[in-house]
Design a protein around this motif. Sequence first.
Motif, PDB file in Angstrom:
ATOM      1  N   VAL A  27       0.832  -1.198   0.000  1.00  0.00           N
ATOM      2  CA  VAL A  27       0.000   0.000   0.000  1.00  0.00           C
ATOM      3  C   VAL A  27       0.868   1.249   0.000  1.00  0.00           C
ATOM      4  CG1 VAL A  27      -1.692   1.314   1.324  1.00  0.00           C
ATOM      5  CG2 VAL A  27      -1.920  -1.172   1.118  1.00  0.00           C
ATOM      6  N   LEU A  28       1.909   1.243   0.841  1.00  0.00           N
ATOM      7  CA  LEU A  28       2.808   2.391   0.907  1.00  0.00           C
ATOM      8  C   LEU A  28       3.518   2.606  -0.413  1.00  0.00           C
ATOM      9  CD1 LEU A  28       4.012   4.588   2.705  1.00  0.00           C
ATOM     10  CD2 LEU A  28       5.805   2.976   3.373  1.00  0.00           C
ATOM     11  N   PHE A  29       3.890   1.505  -1.062  1.00  0.00           N
ATOM     12  CA  PHE A  29       4.571   1.622  -2.355  1.00  0.00           C
ATOM     13  C   PHE A  29       3.644   2.245  -3.397  1.00  0.00           C
ATOM     14  CE2 PHE A  29       5.377  -0.161  -6.592  1.00  0.00           C
ATOM     15  CZ  PHE A  29       6.665   0.295  -6.802  1.00  0.00           C
ATOM     16  N   ARG A  30       2.367   1.832  -3.397  1.00  0.00           N
ATOM     17  CA  ARG A  30       1.430   2.395  -4.361  1.00  0.00           C
ATOM     18  C   ARG A  30       1.222   3.878  -4.108  1.00  0.00           C
ATOM     19  NH1 ARG A  30      -1.157  -2.651  -3.742  1.00  0.00           N
ATOM     20  NH2 ARG A  30      -2.480  -1.841  -2.080  1.00  0.00           N
ATOM     21  N   ALA A  31       1.140   4.277  -2.813  1.00  0.00           N
ATOM     22  CA  ALA A  31       0.965   5.687  -2.484  1.00  0.00           C
ATOM     23  C   ALA A  31       2.169   6.501  -2.936  1.00  0.00           C
ATOM     24  CB  ALA A  31       0.746   5.848  -0.977  1.00  0.00           C
ATOM     25  N   ASP A  32       3.362   5.975  -2.666  1.00  0.00           N
ATOM     26  CA  ASP A  32       4.571   6.681  -3.086  1.00  0.00           C
ATOM     27  C   ASP A  32       4.662   6.762  -4.602  1.00  0.00           C
ATOM     28  OD1 ASP A  32       6.653   5.335  -0.407  1.00  0.00           O
ATOM     29  OD2 ASP A  32       5.293   7.040  -0.469  1.00  0.00           O
ATOM     30  N   ALA A  33       4.303   5.686  -5.283  1.00  0.00           N
ATOM     31  CA  ALA A  33       4.351   5.679  -6.750  1.00  0.00           C
ATOM     32  C   ALA A  33       3.379   6.700  -7.318  1.00  0.00           C
ATOM     33  CB  ALA A  33       4.017   4.272  -7.274  1.00  0.00           C
ATOM     34  N   ARG A  34       2.198   6.823  -6.683  1.00  0.00           N
ATOM     35  CA  ARG A  34       1.207   7.787  -7.140  1.00  0.00           C
ATOM     36  C   ARG A  34       1.727   9.209  -6.951  1.00  0.00           C
ATOM     37  NH1 ARG A  34      -2.342   6.668  -3.733  1.00  0.00           N
ATOM     38  NH2 ARG A  34      -3.135   4.845  -4.805  1.00  0.00           N
ATOM     39  N   THR A  35       2.312   9.475  -5.796  1.00  0.00           N
ATOM     40  CA  THR A  35       2.847  10.809  -5.525  1.00  0.00           C
ATOM     41  C   THR A  35       3.992  11.144  -6.470  1.00  0.00           C
ATOM     42  OG1 THR A  35       2.243  10.612  -3.180  1.00  0.00           O
ATOM     43  CG2 THR A  35       3.864  12.287  -3.764  1.00  0.00           C
ATOM     44  N   LEU A  36       4.872  10.178  -6.689  1.00  0.00           N
ATOM     45  CA  LEU A  36       5.998  10.404  -7.600  1.00  0.00           C
ATOM     46  C   LEU A  36       5.525  10.648  -9.027  1.00  0.00           C
ATOM     47  CD1 LEU A  36       8.580   7.763  -6.290  1.00  0.00           C
ATOM     48  CD2 LEU A  36       8.678  10.262  -6.044  1.00  0.00           C
ATOM     49  N   SER A  37       4.463   9.944  -9.433  1.00  0.00           N
ATOM     50  CA  SER A  37       3.936  10.145 -10.785  1.00  0.00           C
ATOM     51  C   SER A  37       3.358  11.552 -10.937  1.00  0.00           C
ATOM     52  CB  SER A  37       2.870   9.094 -11.103  1.00  0.00           C
ATOM     53  OG  SER A  37       1.748   9.231 -10.245  1.00  0.00           O
ATOM     54  N   LEU A  38       2.682  12.051  -9.892  1.00  0.00           N
ATOM     55  CA  LEU A  38       2.140  13.409  -9.936  1.00  0.00           C
ATOM     56  C   LEU A  38       3.261  14.441  -9.974  1.00  0.00           C
ATOM     57  CD1 LEU A  38      -0.766  13.089  -7.345  1.00  0.00           C
ATOM     58  CD2 LEU A  38      -0.985  13.321  -9.819  1.00  0.00           C
ATOM     59  N   ILE A  39       4.315  14.192  -9.193  1.00  0.00           N
ATOM     60  CA  ILE A  39       5.463  15.094  -9.226  1.00  0.00           C
ATOM     61  C   ILE A  39       6.104  15.073 -10.610  1.00  0.00           C
ATOM     62  CG2 ILE A  39       7.772  15.493  -8.296  1.00  0.00           C
ATOM     63  CD1 ILE A  39       6.788  14.441  -5.628  1.00  0.00           C
ATOM     64  N   GLY A  40       6.140  13.886 -11.229  1.00  0.00           N
ATOM     65  CA  GLY A  40       6.683  13.779 -12.575  1.00  0.00           C
ATOM     66  C   GLY A  40       5.862  14.561 -13.589  1.00  0.00           C
ATOM     67  N   VAL A  41       4.534  14.484 -13.477  1.00  0.00           N
ATOM     68  CA  VAL A  41       3.653  15.249 -14.377  1.00  0.00           C
ATOM     69  C   VAL A  41       3.881  16.742 -14.182  1.00  0.00           C
ATOM     70  CG1 VAL A  41       1.258  15.826 -14.897  1.00  0.00           C
ATOM     71  CG2 VAL A  41       1.905  13.453 -14.521  1.00  0.00           C
ATOM     72  N   LEU A  42       3.964  17.176 -12.918  1.00  0.00           N
ATOM     73  CA  LEU A  42       4.183  18.598 -12.642  1.00  0.00           C
ATOM     74  C   LEU A  42       5.536  19.054 -13.180  1.00  0.00           C
ATOM     75  CD1 LEU A  42       3.166  21.163 -11.274  1.00  0.00           C
ATOM     76  CD2 LEU A  42       4.197  20.363  -9.142  1.00  0.00           C
ATOM     77  N   ALA A  43       6.569  18.219 -13.024  1.00  0.00           N
ATOM     78  CA  ALA A  43       7.891  18.559 -13.548  1.00  0.00           C
ATOM     79  C   ALA A  43       7.871  18.658 -15.067  1.00  0.00           C
ATOM     80  CB  ALA A  43       8.915  17.516 -13.095  1.00  0.00           C
ATOM     81  N   ALA A  44       7.120  17.759 -15.715  1.00  0.00           N
ATOM     82  CA  ALA A  44       7.013  17.793 -17.174  1.00  0.00           C
ATOM     83  C   ALA A  44       6.322  19.080 -17.636  1.00  0.00           C
ATOM     84  CB  ALA A  44       6.233  16.567 -17.669  1.00  0.00           C
ATOM     85  N   LEU A  45       5.294  19.506 -16.898  1.00  0.00           N
ATOM     86  CA  LEU A  45       4.607  20.749 -17.247  1.00  0.00           C
ATOM     87  C   LEU A  45       5.526  21.954 -17.081  1.00  0.00           C
ATOM     88  CD1 LEU A  45       1.103  20.125 -15.614  1.00  0.00           C
ATOM     89  CD2 LEU A  45       1.644  20.183 -18.059  1.00  0.00           C
ATOM     90  N   VAL A  46       6.306  21.956 -16.011  1.00  0.00           N
ATOM     91  CA  VAL A  46       7.267  23.046 -15.805  1.00  0.00           C
ATOM     92  C   VAL A  46       8.288  23.067 -16.937  1.00  0.00           C
ATOM     93  CG1 VAL A  46       9.107  23.896 -14.305  1.00  0.00           C
ATOM     94  CG2 VAL A  46       6.974  23.057 -13.301  1.00  0.00           C
ATOM     95  N   LEU A  47       8.717  21.878 -17.375  1.00  0.00           N
ATOM     96  CA  LEU A  47       9.663  21.796 -18.489  1.00  0.00           C
ATOM     97  C   LEU A  47       9.041  22.329 -19.772  1.00  0.00           C
ATOM     98  CD1 LEU A  47      12.422  20.830 -19.498  1.00  0.00           C
ATOM     99  CD2 LEU A  47      11.399  18.583 -19.922  1.00  0.00           C
ATOM    100  N   ILE A  48       7.783  21.966 -20.014  1.00  0.00           N
ATOM    101  CA  ILE A  48       7.099  22.454 -21.216  1.00  0.00           C
ATOM    102  C   ILE A  48       6.962  23.976 -21.172  1.00  0.00           C
ATOM    103  CG2 ILE A  48       4.879  22.462 -22.431  1.00  0.00           C
ATOM    104  CD1 ILE A  48       4.545  19.545 -21.585  1.00  0.00           C
TER     105      ILE A  48
END
Length: 339
Positions: A27-48
């Motif tokens: 469960v903790l791994f899924r939560a961390d993966a979800r948070t990391l994926s959102l951070i990745g999306v936000l980082a991609a938007l900042v890059l764009i």
Amino acid sequence: MTQPVSPPRDRTDKVPATGETPAWRAVLFRADARTLSLIGVLAALVLIGGITRPDEFLDTRNLQLVLTLASVIGVVTVGMTFVITSGGIDLSVGAIVALSSVWATTVATQEFGFAGILFTAVLVGLGCGLVNGVLIAYGGMVPFIATLAMLASARGLALLITDGRTQVVTVDGVLDLGKRDSYVLGIPPLVLVFAAVTVIGWLVLNRTTFGRRTVAVGGNPEAARLAGIDVRRQRLYLYLLSGLCCGIAAFLLIVLVGSGQNTNGNLYELDAIAAAIIGGTLLTGGRGTIVGSVLGVLIFTTITNIFALNNLQSDVQQIAKGAIIVAAVLVQRRTASTT
């Protein structure tokens, strides 16, 4: 007499097999993966944004603007996260923000200065939340219908108070908060308030009995009742909390725009629900994440800013938001099916 020797216990059910991941770690791994994926999306938007409009998007003032705009809807989203985690919904948050902002900016209210505006905005938000909570928890109304009725009523009352006019704020103490002179280490005061609400919301949801009761009510109301939780009272508190967040957001919006209008908070309910969903909060209740909701708010606000800087049409922006929401829901369903 010799005592019978009991056979050795089989402890294989207590010790995970080699290579098997315990449930809590999964469960903790899924939560961390979800948070990391959102951070990745936000980082991609900042890059764009940095690639398409480097001089404008990466400018300090623009980044401060993005965070400031995210602060208003972000405070609303924190309250919405609690409500959705409990298995409810609140469609009236935008209308409550509008009503709180116009009631707090009337001529009579402004005579009481800074404290009068802040107190009125919070009080009106709490009052609307109380009505929602009583209708849902003790009146037996479906949250969708009750909050929809509040949406229509609050919007109508806001229009009645303003008569369609903009109520300009003349209190210097309120207007000064929106000026650059009031920034703390380059951070706008509105962002600091948003950060404080976020931290408090995270602590309440994850580290208090109130938070555990909220999750329990959303996961299984009947089981929560049998466990001794007053489900109706808990739901009342949650809608009060949502109203409180709307009142705070209304005050922040007054500081941001310097006025009260009946159109304030338009579509805030959709943005708050969408941010909570893509952040990982289940629409069916039983799971909520303040961090994910805040990241969802930042993602949507960044998208809006990028589209505005690149002079792209708003309809394309809405399509992009819709696609993100659909993708988030599909990911939730896939995650739920694998648990």
